[in-house]
Scaffold this motif. Structure first.
Motif, PDB file in Angstrom:
ATOM      1  N   SER A  43       0.815  -1.215   0.000  1.00  0.00           N
ATOM      2  CA  SER A  43       0.000   0.000   0.000  1.00  0.00           C
ATOM      3  C   SER A  43       0.846   1.260   0.000  1.00  0.00           C
ATOM      4  N   GLN A  44       1.953   1.225   0.738  1.00  0.00           N
ATOM      5  CA  GLN A  44       2.877   2.366   0.821  1.00  0.00           C
ATOM      6  C   GLN A  44       2.158   3.639   1.253  1.00  0.00           C
ATOM      7  N   GLY A  45       1.316   3.487   2.271  1.00  0.00           N
ATOM      8  CA  GLY A  45       0.516   4.625   2.721  1.00  0.00           C
ATOM      9  C   GLY A  45       1.262   5.535   3.673  1.00  0.00           C
ATOM     10  N   TRP A  46       2.407   5.986   3.239  1.00  0.00           N
ATOM     11  CA  TRP A  46       3.225   6.852   4.073  1.00  0.00           C
ATOM     12  C   TRP A  46       3.624   8.104   3.293  1.00  0.00           C
ATOM     13  N   SER A  47       4.006   9.119   4.024  1.00  0.00           N
ATOM     14  CA  SER A  47       4.603  10.320   3.442  1.00  0.00           C
ATOM     15  C   SER A  47       5.625  10.841   4.431  1.00  0.00           C
ATOM     16  N   PHE A  48       6.603  11.578   3.917  1.00  0.00           N
ATOM     17  CA  PHE A  48       7.686  12.066   4.770  1.00  0.00           C
ATOM     18  C   PHE A  48       7.891  13.560   4.528  1.00  0.00           C
ATOM     19  N   LEU A  49       7.769  14.323   5.581  1.00  0.00           N
ATOM     20  CA  LEU A  49       8.006  15.764   5.512  1.00  0.00           C
ATOM     21  C   LEU A  49       9.465  16.001   5.896  1.00  0.00           C
ATOM     22  N   VAL A  50      10.270  16.448   4.941  1.00  0.00           N
ATOM     23  CA  VAL A  50      11.712  16.611   5.126  1.00  0.00           C
ATOM     24  C   VAL A  50      12.016  18.089   5.337  1.00  0.00           C
ATOM     25  N   LEU A  51      12.599  18.408   6.474  1.00  0.00           N
ATOM     26  CA  LEU A  51      12.866  19.799   6.848  1.00  0.00           C
ATOM     27  C   LEU A  51      14.365  20.005   6.996  1.00  0.00           C
ATOM     28  N   THR A  52      14.946  20.824   6.130  1.00  0.00           N
ATOM     29  CA  THR A  52      16.385  21.087   6.185  1.00  0.00           C
ATOM     30  C   THR A  52      16.717  22.563   6.401  1.00  0.00           C
ATOM     31  N   SER A  53      15.848  23.468   5.981  1.00  0.00           N
ATOM     32  CA  SER A  53      16.150  24.887   6.150  1.00  0.00           C
ATOM     33  C   SER A  53      15.972  25.289   7.615  1.00  0.00           C
ATOM     34  N   ALA A  54      16.738  26.276   8.036  1.00  0.00           N
ATOM     35  CA  ALA A  54      16.639  26.758   9.414  1.00  0.00           C
ATOM     36  C   ALA A  54      15.229  27.263   9.713  1.00  0.00           C
ATOM     37  N   GLU A  55      14.601  27.903   8.729  1.00  0.00           N
ATOM     38  CA  GLU A  55      13.253  28.441   8.914  1.00  0.00           C
ATOM     39  C   GLU A  55      12.242  27.322   9.151  1.00  0.00           C
ATOM     40  N   ASP A  56      12.315  26.276   8.328  1.00  0.00           N
ATOM     41  CA  ASP A  56      11.373  25.163   8.485  1.00  0.00           C
ATOM     42  C   ASP A  56      11.593  24.413   9.787  1.00  0.00           C
ATOM     43  N   ARG A  57      12.854  24.238  10.150  1.00  0.00           N
ATOM     44  CA  ARG A  57      13.139  23.521  11.399  1.00  0.00           C
ATOM     45  C   ARG A  57      12.649  24.312  12.609  1.00  0.00           C
ATOM     46  N   GLU A  58      12.820  25.613  12.564  1.00  0.00           N
ATOM     47  CA  GLU A  58      12.332  26.446  13.666  1.00  0.00           C
ATOM     48  C   GLU A  58      10.806  26.419  13.726  1.00  0.00           C
ATOM     49  N   ARG A  59      10.165  26.411  12.556  1.00  0.00           N
ATOM     50  CA  ARG A  59       8.712  26.311  12.526  1.00  0.00           C
ATOM     51  C   ARG A  59       8.250  25.001  13.159  1.00  0.00           C
ATOM     52  N   PHE A  60       8.986  23.922  12.906  1.00  0.00           N
ATOM     53  CA  PHE A  60       8.631  22.643  13.502  1.00  0.00           C
ATOM     54  C   PHE A  60       8.728  22.713  15.018  1.00  0.00           C
ATOM     55  N   TRP A  61       9.863  23.186  15.526  1.00  0.00           N
ATOM     56  CA  TRP A  61      10.051  23.209  16.983  1.00  0.00           C
ATOM     57  C   TRP A  61       9.046  24.144  17.651  1.00  0.00           C
ATOM     58  N   THR A  62       8.729  25.256  17.001  1.00  0.00           N
ATOM     59  CA  THR A  62       7.769  26.200  17.572  1.00  0.00           C
ATOM     60  C   THR A  62       6.360  25.600  17.601  1.00  0.00           C
ATOM     61  N   SER A  63       5.969  24.954  16.511  1.00  0.00           N
ATOM     62  CA  SER A  63       4.608  24.425  16.432  1.00  0.00           C
ATOM     63  C   SER A  63       4.386  23.223  17.342  1.00  0.00           C
ATOM     64  N   THR A  64       5.454  22.511  17.686  1.00  0.00           N
ATOM     65  CA  THR A  64       5.300  21.307  18.516  1.00  0.00           C
ATOM     66  C   THR A  64       5.725  21.529  19.967  1.00  0.00           C
ATOM     67  N   ALA A  65       6.107  22.767  20.300  1.00  0.00           N
ATOM     68  CA  ALA A  65       6.585  23.048  21.654  1.00  0.00           C
ATOM     69  C   ALA A  65       5.442  23.004  22.659  1.00  0.00           C
ATOM     70  N   SER A  66       5.780  22.759  23.908  1.00  0.00           N
ATOM     71  CA  SER A  66       4.794  22.776  24.988  1.00  0.00           C
ATOM     72  C   SER A  66       4.267  24.192  25.185  1.00  0.00           C
ATOM     73  N   ALA A  67       3.227  24.315  25.975  1.00  0.00           N
ATOM     74  CA  ALA A  67       2.547  25.603  26.155  1.00  0.00           C
ATOM     75  C   ALA A  67       3.481  26.694  26.663  1.00  0.00           C
ATOM     76  N   ASP A  68       4.439  26.315  27.514  1.00  0.00           N
ATOM     77  CA  ASP A  68       5.339  27.341  28.056  1.00  0.00           C
ATOM     78  C   ASP A  68       6.491  27.661  27.110  1.00  0.00           C
ATOM     79  N   GLY A  69       6.582  26.914  25.977  1.00  0.00           N
ATOM     80  CA  GLY A  69       7.591  27.211  24.969  1.00  0.00           C
ATOM     81  C   GLY A  69       8.989  26.772  25.329  1.00  0.00           C
ATOM     82  N   ASP A  70       9.177  26.102  26.463  1.00  0.00           N
ATOM     83  CA  ASP A  70      10.506  25.680  26.902  1.00  0.00           C
ATOM     84  C   ASP A  70      10.707  24.207  26.583  1.00  0.00           C
TER      85      ASP A  70
END
Length: 205
Positions: A43-70
């Motif tokens: 089926s190959q029902g997978w996808s992979f989001l590849v993040l290499t730029s500093a901007e994209d990586r920061e967006r990932f960490w910001t969007s997945t951070a806990s409520a206090d941001g730490d």
């Protein structure tokens, strides 16, 4: 590197050298090896989001951070990883595949599945990418997106709702790292987890 050595050296690495980017051809190799994973009904029902730029990586960490941001502790150290790969599964691809004529489950009933193979297969793919990183003398760690941050992650990257983030790989050249306290637990004895012929307790009862 011999396969036995790859398996022996495999562990989760949480500290990376921030000054050593991964060459694009190596990023491509890691992802392509993930596509060699097995999948139910191919089926190959997978996808992979590849993040290499500093901007994209920061967006990932910001969007997945806990409520206090730490991020704190080990999670904070992983922010130096130059490569992030989010492995996503798509259940509907499997339900559609098994409704085809050679499978015949035309009702697309999810109850037919004893376990969610869409997530398992995506995990297989992530493991192949993780082992490829080890083989290339890179460090890698597999971790999850917090349940309460999944929607924020989807919104940040425009990920459709049918894709579920099974896990995330951080990848990079090894930097300063601390051994996880969990390693003090050691590996469970083979006799505790391997059962030949019938289930037995460690005492053989």
């Amino acid at each position: 590197m011999e396969f036995d050595e790859v398996v022996r050296r495999r562990r989760m690495i949480r500290g990376y050298d921030p000054d050593r980017p991964i060459p694009p051809e190596l990023v491509d190799k890691i992802v392509r090896h993930g596509l060699r994973a097995p999948s139910a009904g191919f089926s190959q029902g997978w996808s992979f989001l590849v993040l290499t730029s500093a901007e994209d990586r920061e967006r990932f960490w910001t969007s997945t951070a806990s409520a206090d941001g730490d991020p704190g502790g080990w999670l904070g150290r992983m922010r130096t990883a130059p490569l992030i790969i989010v492995a996503l599964s798509n259940k509907s691809v499997y339900l559609d595949r098994y409704a085809e004529s050679d499978k015949g489950w035309t009702d697309r009933d999810e109850a037919r599945w004893p376990v969610p193979y869409w997530d398992i297969d995506t995990g297989f793919a992530a493991l192949l990418m993780h082992l490829t990183a080890v083989n290339e003398d890179l460090g890698s760690c597999f971790f999850g997106v917090p349940a309460d941050r999944v929607q924020a992650f989807r919104t940040a990257f425009g990920v459709p709702d049918e894709f579920n983030p099974v896990g995330v790989l951080s990848v990079g050249y090894r930097g300063t790292d601390k051994r996880s306290p969990s390693l003090k637990r050691g590996h469970r004895p083979v006799d505790d987890v391997v059962h030949h012929g019938r289930w037995t307790s460690a005492a053989g009862a």
